[in-house]
Design an enzyme around this catalytic site. Structure first.
Site, PDB file in Angstrom:
ATOM      1  N   ARG A  44       0.819  -1.224   0.000  1.00  0.00           N
ATOM      2  CA  ARG A  44       0.000   0.000   0.000  1.00  0.00           C
ATOM      3  C   ARG A  44       0.847   1.266   0.000  1.00  0.00           C
ATOM      4  O   ARG A  44       0.441   2.280   0.564  1.00  0.00           O
ATOM      5  CB  ARG A  44      -0.955   0.029   1.200  1.00  0.00           C
ATOM      6  N   ARG A  97      -3.329   6.598   1.181  1.00  0.00           N
ATOM      7  CA  ARG A  97      -3.858   7.817   1.809  1.00  0.00           C
ATOM      8  C   ARG A  97      -2.937   8.498   2.797  1.00  0.00           C
ATOM      9  O   ARG A  97      -3.169   9.642   3.169  1.00  0.00           O
ATOM     10  CB  ARG A  97      -5.201   7.489   2.489  1.00  0.00           C
ATOM     11  N   ARG A 115      -6.311  11.428  -5.878  1.00  0.00           N
ATOM     12  CA  ARG A 115      -7.575  10.716  -5.673  1.00  0.00           C
ATOM     13  C   ARG A 115      -8.742  11.703  -5.755  1.00  0.00           C
ATOM     14  O   ARG A 115      -9.779  11.394  -6.343  1.00  0.00           O
ATOM     15  CB  ARG A 115      -7.554  10.019  -4.324  1.00  0.00           C
ATOM     16  N   ASP A 163      -6.788  -2.797  -7.570  1.00  0.00           N
ATOM     17  CA  ASP A 163      -7.327  -3.451  -6.366  1.00  0.00           C
ATOM     18  C   ASP A 163      -7.676  -4.898  -6.693  1.00  0.00           C
ATOM     19  O   ASP A 163      -8.023  -5.217  -7.835  1.00  0.00           O
ATOM     20  CB  ASP A 163      -8.575  -2.721  -5.853  1.00  0.00           C
ATOM     21  N   TYR A 186     -14.963 -11.954  -0.288  1.00  0.00           N
ATOM     22  CA  TYR A 186     -15.676 -10.692  -0.569  1.00  0.00           C
ATOM     23  C   TYR A 186     -16.876 -10.928  -1.475  1.00  0.00           C
ATOM     24  O   TYR A 186     -17.929 -10.302  -1.313  1.00  0.00           O
ATOM     25  CB  TYR A 186     -14.720  -9.676  -1.212  1.00  0.00           C
TER      26      TYR A 186
END
Ligand code: CP3
Length: 344
Positions: A25, A29, A38, A75, A152
């Site tokens: 990652r 952020r 973003r 992703d 998921y």
């Protein structure tokens, strides 16, 4: 003669004085420049599918820190979307997907060759990066492992214990295994296309492997990883594969041989000393600093980083965190970690 890239040397089994380093990652952020790009894209999925902006955020941590590898910005949930699942992200909560619970849901998935239509911008990002990265930086492509992606798709969201996926496995094994087989097949095509576009290494993220126990682990974590790696090696014999069966514990032992992975990535629940004796003896390992140090910093960060470099220093090692860096991390702590690894 071009000097071989440090990540590729480690993946070929070479022991190096200074281990190469990148971070899960690393485009994320915690970086103000990521948050700005973003915002320009509008939302996370629009960023993933905008090849120019996805290229930009992939390059940001390379410019700022000079990591030895760049990981494609995308992703693991784009593949289910390409297979026909609905996917969206709820701010502050995470991903949501349409769910699969029966044969009709499985049959409704698109045929594997159709995935490339949705995923073509991702391949374009890989091509952009191939041309844009510094010559010493390795480009890593990736996908989720079938079990993790299935958790998921079955629950329609992230779950603390993967309960819905375990329930489907126990109640309707045909549908559960059918879904894993579809994901295995599609993952081979997805990773193969990333390699064709210029990915030099691929990584398989099995973030929820730790909730598979005993023979379930062998059948649904090891088995699909072996199938995917076998198929990739047949087509791309020179492309190394990193496998990350997170929280596998004792099941990390023998994972190199059982799957054919060139490198096994370690989470931070295993101690370096144990991993040297039981996992690194079989090949390259990656890891395993707790990502919390990127938040807390200080002397503990330096000490723990040094201890990991030292412990793994007599064999092939790629320095990394044990899981992704979190949004509350301090970018200065990342620089401190790199300085310690590189001997500063
Ligand atoms: O590592 C990188 O920098 C490359 C890009 C990457 C992302 N996700 C970007 C991302 C990679 C390799 C992933 C993998 C991924 N995605 C995994 C496996 C690794 C792991 O963390 O266990 C999983 C389980 C996912 C699914 C996913 N994506 C979740 C659960 C979430 C929400 C949680 C969160 O951290 O917000 C995401 C969103 C996501 N994927 C973000 C990023 C940078 C944050 C999105 C944002 O900008 O709001």
């Amino acid at each position: 003669m071009v000097r071989q890239k440090t990540i590729l040397k480690a993946l070929a089994g070479e022991t190096q004085d200074v281990p190469p380093i990148w971070m899960m990652r690393q485009a994320g952020r915690y970086l103000p420049e990521y948050r700005a790009t973003r915002a320009e894209a509008g939302d996370f999925l629009s960023l993933c599918y905008n090849s120019d902006l996805a290229t930009e955020v992939t390059l940001q941590p390379i410019r700022r820190y000079g990591f030895d590898a760049a990981i494609l910005f995308a992703d693991i949930l784009l593949l289910p979307q390409a297979l026909g699942a609905d996917l969206w992200f709820v701010t502050g909560e995470g991903p949501r997907l349409s769910t699969i619970s029966d044969q009709a849901g499985l049959d409704a998935l698109k045929p594997t060759p159709d995935i490339h239509e949705t995923l073509s911008p991702i391949y374009q990002t890989v091509r952009n990066l191939s041309g844009a990265l510094p010559s010493e930086t390795t480009l890593i492509g990736f996908a989720g492992a079938p079990w993790t992606v299935a958790t998921y798709m079955i629950a329609g969201r992230g779950t603390p214990d993967q309960g819905p996926a375990h329930a489907l496995k126990d109640e309707n094994r045909t549908v559960f295994e059918g879904l894993l087989a579809r994901l295995t097949e599609a993952t081979i095509e997805y990773l193969s296309a990333q390699i064709d576009a210029g990915a030099e290494v691929v990584k398989l993220f099995d973030s929820w492997a730790g909730s598979l126990k005993g023979s379930d682990f062998d059948r649904y974590a090891t088995g699909p990883a072996r199938q995917i790696i076998e198929a990739l090696k047949a087509r791309h014999p020179d492309t190394p594969v990193i496998a990350f069966p997170r929280e596998a514990g004792d099941k990390y032992v023998g994972f190199h041989q059982a799957t054919g992975a060139d490198c096994v990535a370690l989470d931070n629940s295993v101690s370096p000393g144990w991993a040297v004796a039981n996992v690194q003896k079989d090949g390259c390992v990656q890891g395993n600093l707790a990502s919390s140090h990127m938040v807390t910093g200080g002397e503990a960060l330096a000490q723990e980083t040094r201890a990991i470099v030292k412990a793994f220093g007599n064999g092939p090692h790629i320095f990394n965190l044990g899981h992704g860096i979190t949004p509350d991390a301090d970018p200065d702590n990342v620089q401190r970690m790199i300085d310690v690894v590189r001997g500063g």
